[in-house]
Each structure stands twice: as C-alpha cells, then as structure tokens.
Design an enzyme around this catalytic site. Structure first.
Site, short mmCIF file in Angstrom:
data_model
loop_
_atom_site.label_atom_id
_atom_site.label_comp_id
_atom_site.label_asym_id
_atom_site.label_seq_id
_atom_site.Cartn_x
_atom_site.Cartn_y
_atom_site.Cartn_z
N LYS A 1 0.81 -1.22 0.00
CA LYS A 1 0.00 0.00 0.00
C LYS A 1 0.84 1.27 0.00
O LYS A 1 0.42 2.31 -0.48
CB LYS A 1 -0.95 0.00 1.19
CG LYS A 1 -2.10 -0.97 1.03
CD LYS A 1 -3.19 -0.70 2.05
CE LYS A 1 -4.42 -1.54 1.76
NZ LYS A 1 -4.23 -2.95 2.14
N SER B 1 1.68 -9.83 -0.87
CA SER B 1 1.32 -8.41 -0.75
C SER B 1 1.71 -7.78 0.59
O SER B 1 1.96 -6.58 0.65
CB SER B 1 -0.18 -8.24 -0.99
OG SER B 1 -0.94 -9.04 -0.11
N GLU C 1 -9.37 7.47 3.94
CA GLU C 1 -10.26 6.67 4.77
C GLU C 1 -9.63 5.30 4.90
O GLU C 1 -8.83 4.89 4.05
CB GLU C 1 -11.66 6.60 4.18
CG GLU C 1 -11.93 5.46 3.25
CD GLU C 1 -11.14 5.55 1.97
OE1 GLU C 1 -10.53 4.52 1.62
OE2 GLU C 1 -11.11 6.61 1.33
C1 LIG Z 1 -5.03 -3.95 1.81
C2 LIG Z 1 -4.33 -5.21 1.51
C3 LIG Z 1 -4.73 -6.05 0.46
C4 LIG Z 1 -5.95 -5.81 -0.38
O1 LIG Z 1 -5.95 -4.64 -1.11
P1 LIG Z 1 -5.75 -4.64 -2.69
O2 LIG Z 1 -6.07 -3.24 -3.07
O3 LIG Z 1 -6.70 -5.64 -3.26
O4 LIG Z 1 -4.35 -5.00 -2.95
C5 LIG Z 1 -3.98 -7.18 0.19
N1 LIG Z 1 -2.89 -7.50 0.94
C6 LIG Z 1 -2.49 -6.71 1.96
C7 LIG Z 1 -1.29 -7.13 2.73
C8 LIG Z 1 -3.18 -5.55 2.28
O5 LIG Z 1 -2.77 -4.79 3.31
#
Ligand SMILES: *Cc1c(COP(=O)(O)O)cnc(C)c1O
Length: 417
Positions: free
Chosen positions: A108, A396, A130
């Site tokens: 993010k 992610s 938000e």
């Molecule tokens: C917020 C988050 C997501 C989901 O958000 P996307 O916009 O779909 O990427 C996925 N993995 C992690 C670690 C997150 O913090």
C-alpha cells in the site's frame, strides 16, 4: 448524481486497447466498467486530479522524486524469493514477490507515497484518507509525515476499536484519526465522511484513495503507481529463473496489489493470471467477498464494476477472515479483465487461507498477511492442476498484524468481529 460512463451496450473494448494505452478511455471506462459516478460538486476536482496526474507521471522530475522515495525510503526493489521448500512440497517452482518487505509491511505504501507526492505537487494544504482495517491509513500517515503534509484519516468507530495498534501507529505518524460514529461505523461510513470533507474543500484538500477502485482517475492512477511490482517481478524472473512464470497469482480486495503485479504480464499470452478473492465461510451472499467471481454489474463508490448485491440491487455486507479483502466491490479494470477472460478469478475460503499462512510460515520463514495467504493457497491449488509449473505469488504484505486474529481463531471464538 451525474455520470460520464455509458451503460452496457457500448463498443466492446479489447485487450489490445488496454495494451495500447487506449483504456481507460477519455470517459474513464475500461469497456463497460469504470467511469465517474459522483455528485456534480466533485466532478471539477476529479478532472483537475486527472490532468495533474497525467502531467506528473510523464514529468521526469516527478519520476525522479518518486524513484528516490521508492528506493531510499520504501526499500525498493523488493526481493524475489524462490520458495524452494513450498515448491518441493507442491511439485512446482514457486517464487514470492516480497511486498511484505516494503516499508510499513505491504504494497500500500507504493500508492500512498506516489499520491502524497502528487498532492504536494498540486499544492494541497492537507491530505485526507479513509481506512477500514487501518493499513491504508498507516501508509497514508507515513507518506504524509515523510513529506510534511497534514493528514486526516477517517475510520469507523467499530474498526478503530478492532484495530487499536493501527490507530496508535497513525497517531504516532502525526495523523489526525477521526473515528466515525455515523452509519455502519465501519469502512462504508468512513468513505461517506471522507467524501463529505472533500466536497467542502476540493481545492485545498487531496483525497488519497487506497485501492484501484473509485471514480476515474483513481483506478488508473493507483494501477500506475502499483505497476512497479510487476515490472520488478517480470525482470526479476527473467534474471533469476531465466524465463517468465507460467502463472502469476495475487489476492484481490479492491485489487491494487493484483493489478500492480499483473500489468507487466498482460501482454505475455503464455502467462496465466489468477486473482484470488476471499471465499470467506461459504458461497452464500454475506458469507464471502468474491466480487469478481460471483458479483454482478452495478455502481459503488463512484464507478461501475462488479459488486455483491442482492436481488433488489442492495449492496450486501461481506465476510472474510482477512480485513483487507472484506470489500463488496472490486476495481473496474479487474471487472474488465474478467469480462475479456484475460485474468481468471477464483476464491479461497478462510480455513484454506489460514492453513496456507501456517504452511508458508513454517516452510519458508515468511509469515504472510492473511490477505496474501489467499494467494499462497491459490498457488497451491494451481500447482495441483499444473505439476511442475513456475508460479509467481504476490506476497502483498506481512502477517504480523494478524497474530491477534489467529489467536482468536485458535481460542475458538471466531474472527475479530
Ligand atoms: C489492503 C491489503 C490487500 C488488499 O488490497 P488490494 O487493493 O486488493 O491489494 C492485500 N494485501 C495486503 C497485505 C493488504 O494490506
């Protein structure tokens, strides 16, 4: 409400249109999805944002400043790790793209710093955001601290109580956290409050959106800022493995990490792309958040996409053990990629995701976020379908934030709701 996106029945867009940069089109659409469905008062702000973003992204000075922050502050490029023990157990060649090692522990931050730099360039006096689970709030607060921009984060009172450590982090990072007590007191109410704030001062305030969702130009802008994940991963695979992966698997909430890692591979027809959504605890409405797999077209939060709605068109609550995937919508570019069949969307349930989290932690010494664990589980399934395949997994984020939830599951009192 005004809209610049036509409904269905418009000329069909193709993958070639997307690859050639003709999508989103001038109305912000990816085929029949996307557009701008917002109150008239926000149209000028979105138009200004689009012009500023287009201008910034081709400006070498902006790109240099962004590249410096990605490298020196976030720690990019993130590593590409061969997961030899998972691969051995599954009979596949598995690689992890390590966004968990990016500053603040997830992808993010790539988007947050990019948009904060844009806010600064546009002369915004303050930034608002938000947040649901708090991860985007933390990334926004950190990026604003880095650039010396005042930051206000709207968060539902219920979410703030569930995610105390993230509220503490945001406050340490200098952000003002406004706990929203109206509506459902969760993410939906927080979005309403943030929009109300923005409408009252669209010139001085920059609205930092956290995923590849919302009205045009956000889905495109967020994708451009997250596409660094796929660019690094694609060249990393060629360097380290000497070939492209047979498949790329990523989890999909709003869809920003997935669109980020997929984009560099869209033009590689032999690379299968798989988006994994939250299957929650079952296929019934309200039990999951599998929007692209099970949703129907409709309008939510400013754009036309697939959503989870009931027979009367009411958007329904979702469920997932993972807060970051617990969203009833999905970005319009994913809806388009699903429609043209370039990306396959599937879902993984809570239990399978938790098992994958445990397996990856023990086998690789990497604790995935619960969101990312959905992608790990998806990769494991894929390995069964395609023995010997080379599979790239979008890691992610890291799972340290989820230890409390795992404890709760083990104590048998369910998720942290
Ligand atoms: C917020 C988050 C997501 C989901 O958000 P996307 O916009 O779909 O990427 C996925 N993995 C992690 C670690 C997150 O913090």
């Amino acid at each position: 409400m005004s809209e610049i996106a036509a409904g269905p029945g418009i000329a069909a867009a193709t993958l070639d249109d997307l690859l050639a940069g003709r999508l989103p089109d001038e109305r912000g659409r990816f085929g029949e999805f996307g557009g701008r469905f917002v109150p008239e008062t926000l149209m000028p702000a979105l138009a200004l944002l689009e012009i500023a973003a287009r201008d910034a992204l081709v400006d070498p000075d902006f790109q240099t400043a962004l590249a410096r922050e990605l490298k020196d502050w976030i720690g990019r490029p993130t590593p590409l790790t061969r997961a030899a023990r998972l691969g051995g157990a599954w009979g596949a060649d598995v690689w992890l793209k390590r966004e968990d090692l990016a500053h603040t522990g997830a992808h993010k931050i790539n988007n947050a710093i990019g948009q904060a730099l844009l806010a600064q360039r546009m002369g915004a006096r303050r930034v608002i955001a938000e947040t649901g689970a708090g991860q985007h709030g933390v990334a926004s607060a950190a990026a604003c601290a880095r650039l010396g921009l005042p930051c206000t984060v709207y968060m539902g009172e219920v979410d703030a109580a569930r995610q105390r450590p993230n509220v503490q982090r945001m406050r340490l990072l200098g952000a003002e956290v406004v706990e929203v007590t109206s509506g459902d007191r969760t993410l939906r109410a927080a979005i309403d409050e943030a929009l109300r704030d923005w409408v009252s001062d669209p010139e001085g305030t920059y609205y930092l959106l956290g995923s590849a969702v919302g009205p045009h130009p956000y889905p495109w802008l967020v994708r451009e800022l997250q596409a660094v994940i796929g660019r690094e991963a694609r060249s990393g695979m060629l360097d380290a493995a000497g070939r492209l992966p047979g498949a790329v698997v990523a989890c999909v909430g709003g869809g920003s990490n997935a669109i980020g890692i997929f984009h560099a591979f869209l033009g590689d027809p032999d690379v299968e792309l798989v988006g994994i959504e939250a299957g929650g605890c079952g296929p019934g409405l309200g039990e999951h958040a599998a929007t692209a797999s099970l949703g129907r077209a409709g309008v939510l939060h400013g754009s036309r996409s697939l959503l989870l709605q009931d027979e009367f068109g009411q958007v329904r609550d979702t469920h997932s053990v993972s807060a970051g995937l617990d969203y009833p919508g999905v970005g319009p570019e994913h809806a388009f990629l699903a429609a043209i069949g370039r990306v396959r969307y599937d879902s993984v349930g809570d239990d399978e995701a938790v098992a994958a989290l445990e397996e990856c932690s023990a086998a690789e010494g990497v604790i995935p976020a619960l969101e990312s664990a959905h992608a790990v589980a998806g990769a494991k399934r894929l390995a069964q379908e395609r023995p010997g395949a080379t599979i790239l997994v979008g890691m992610s984020g890291r799972g340290d934030k989820d230890l409390g939830i795992l404890d709760g599951l083990r104590d048998g009192d369910g998720e942290d709701e």
